[in-house]
Design an enzyme around this catalytic site. Sequence first.
Site, short mmCIF file in Angstrom:
data_model
loop_
_atom_site.label_atom_id
_atom_site.label_comp_id
_atom_site.label_asym_id
_atom_site.label_seq_id
_atom_site.Cartn_x
_atom_site.Cartn_y
_atom_site.Cartn_z
N ILE A 186 -1.13 7.81 44.45
CA ILE A 186 -2.48 7.92 43.89
C ILE A 186 -2.76 9.35 43.44
O ILE A 186 -3.36 9.59 42.40
CB ILE A 186 -3.53 7.45 44.94
CG1 ILE A 186 -3.40 5.94 45.13
CG2 ILE A 186 -4.94 7.83 44.52
CD1 ILE A 186 -4.46 5.32 45.99
N LEU A 211 -1.15 9.86 40.17
CA LEU A 211 -1.95 9.19 39.14
C LEU A 211 -3.16 10.04 38.77
O LEU A 211 -3.49 10.22 37.60
CB LEU A 211 -2.39 7.82 39.67
CG LEU A 211 -3.22 6.94 38.73
CD1 LEU A 211 -2.37 6.50 37.55
CD2 LEU A 211 -3.75 5.72 39.47
N HIS A 212 -3.78 10.59 39.79
CA HIS A 212 -4.98 11.42 39.60
C HIS A 212 -4.66 12.65 38.76
O HIS A 212 -5.32 12.94 37.76
CB HIS A 212 -5.51 11.81 40.99
CG HIS A 212 -6.69 12.71 41.00
ND1 HIS A 212 -7.87 12.40 40.36
CD2 HIS A 212 -6.89 13.93 41.57
CE1 HIS A 212 -8.75 13.38 40.54
NE2 HIS A 212 -8.17 14.32 41.27
N VAL A 213 -3.62 13.36 39.16
CA VAL A 213 -3.23 14.58 38.44
C VAL A 213 -2.80 14.22 37.02
O VAL A 213 -3.21 14.86 36.04
CB VAL A 213 -2.09 15.31 39.19
CG1 VAL A 213 -1.58 16.48 38.36
CG2 VAL A 213 -2.57 15.78 40.55
N ALA A 224 -5.68 13.31 34.78
CA ALA A 224 -6.48 14.50 34.46
C ALA A 224 -5.81 15.33 33.37
O ALA A 224 -6.47 15.92 32.52
CB ALA A 224 -6.71 15.33 35.71
#
Lengths: 233, 330
Positions: A184, A187-189, A192
């Site tokens: 996760i 995915l977040h990085v 962004a």
Amino acid sequence: MSTPASTKHTKLGSEDSIRRGPPVEVVRYGPGKRINHWVTAISLILLLLSGLAMFHPSLFFLTELFGGGQMTRWIHPWIGVVLFISFFILFAQLWKLNIPNRDDVKWASQISDVIGGNEENLPELGKYNAGQKFIFWGMASLIIVLIVTGIMAWEQYFGQLTSIPTQRIALLVHSLAAVAIILIFMLHVYAAIWTRGTIRAMTRGTVTGGWAWRHHRKWLKDMAGRGRIDPTK
Amino acid sequence: MANTMDSPRTAVSNPPVQPMETNLTQRDLIRRSATSELPPPERQLTPVAKLIDVSKCIGCKACQSACVEWNDTNPEVGENVGVYTNPHDLTADMFTLMRFSEWINPETDNLEWLIRKDGCMHCADPGCLKACPSPGAIVQYSNGIVDFIHDNCIGCGYCVKGCPFNIPRISKADHRAYKCTLCSDRVAVGQGPACAKACPTQAIVFGTKEDMKKHAEGRIADLKSRGYANAGLYDPPGVGGTHVMYVLHHNDKPHIYADLPDNPAISAVVQTWKGATKYAGLAVMGLAAAGTLLHGLFGRANRVSKHEEEEAKELVDESVEHVEKREEDA
Ligand code: SF4
Ligand code: SF4
Ligand code: SF4
């Protein structure tokens, strides 16, 4: 002379307000949330490095970053405590805006348009899209799992708290949850970075007007409609 | 003698007087924790074993004292709670413990006082070593001894979770794991374990694993002839056999001896954690990292267009006008 309506509601640079510019900018995060976010982020990265060192022998060399194996073992749970506290301050501030709604279902069902970057086909969105909400709730639930199982495995203080068979399960769950949260996190990085213009929301606190128009139009329209516009800058 | 005999054959004889090199070296390791590519040992030492004959033990704790003495540990002075088991559990300073159980034999209605010397079993398939994340903190020699190398230990306590016998203890003083070493430092120079040497009834004997099994056979035959039909050798196959074995008069129910496991094996949970999870987890994370990196380098980024910036500007200008108009009206 500034207009009373806008000065009344809009403190200079306060969160969820528009700076008229030019260029138009939108304040997405105040300094408090940004500090909180980066404390959480740095903790997560340190936890990831120290945890991976104890997860797979080929990564044991990462213990050198923390001053050896004993130090890594000692510091990992304490960083976990820091992350838990800082994340849940953030959680308290953000959870309401992350409650899923109808638009999220539509957004998620058109995930190919999301990945293809065809945002004109997607519903107009508030401050968060379904992907961001997924990351938010995923992180929140995994962090709870990780802190609970982590405490059960924290030999130094809680070695006697639960039975050994329970601790075995705790360690298995802890490592599975850690793999999930690392995915996760990636995915977040990645999201962004891929969505250009996003990272400055967490560094400078602002995004461009076009960014808000493209990705979170409902949020932008809402601020504009409520007159949350700072005309001085 | 010293060069023809790779492992001591007994604990009874006095130690050799001539200086001796240690014969348990890095070359004799058959397993090393968190190490995948261990070179195979250059030679095979004769497997050794300690045999504990529960039926001969009188509970004098000479072995416990000898262990404290030899290993120079300092167990805390405890409190008597009305049982002979003392201290109440194994500790980082007490590698072996006489556990006393009062058991009423349902067949004879006799009270039997069972005394079992608890401590590391030196499993052929050691769960502690499997669970340990620190390279070289736990090693297994080709003679069967499983030893903790304290310099490499990080104090995580994974070995405690890995062990099916609940043996290792983490020291609160130096945060390292401790357990019976099978007196590896004595065996390495031709001496038997201190506890076996101290035992006044020869309830603890030491030698090659083969010899110990043979010795046990004789003991078991004797016990059977005296009415203990279920007497037998405890050398549990679930952990590949052990290098500390018991002769039990009731080998059909090991659990009556202070919860000695009936069928010990490395827990399936530990196997999953240290097997599938470890490898699949690393693979999944690696693939995800590589995938995002590739997509990031070669994929098309999601960019905001000039047009969208203008749209935003228009929206904002309109709203400002709107607000100003409202104020004029008011
Ligand atoms: S505490 Fe046990 S598992 Fe952890 S490093 Fe030390 S020997 Fe290995
Ligand atoms: S009894 Fe426990 S500590 Fe001893 S070798 Fe077996 S698994 Fe390791
Ligand atoms: S073999 Fe050595 S370390 Fe193990 S219980 Fe006996 S005296 Fe203690």
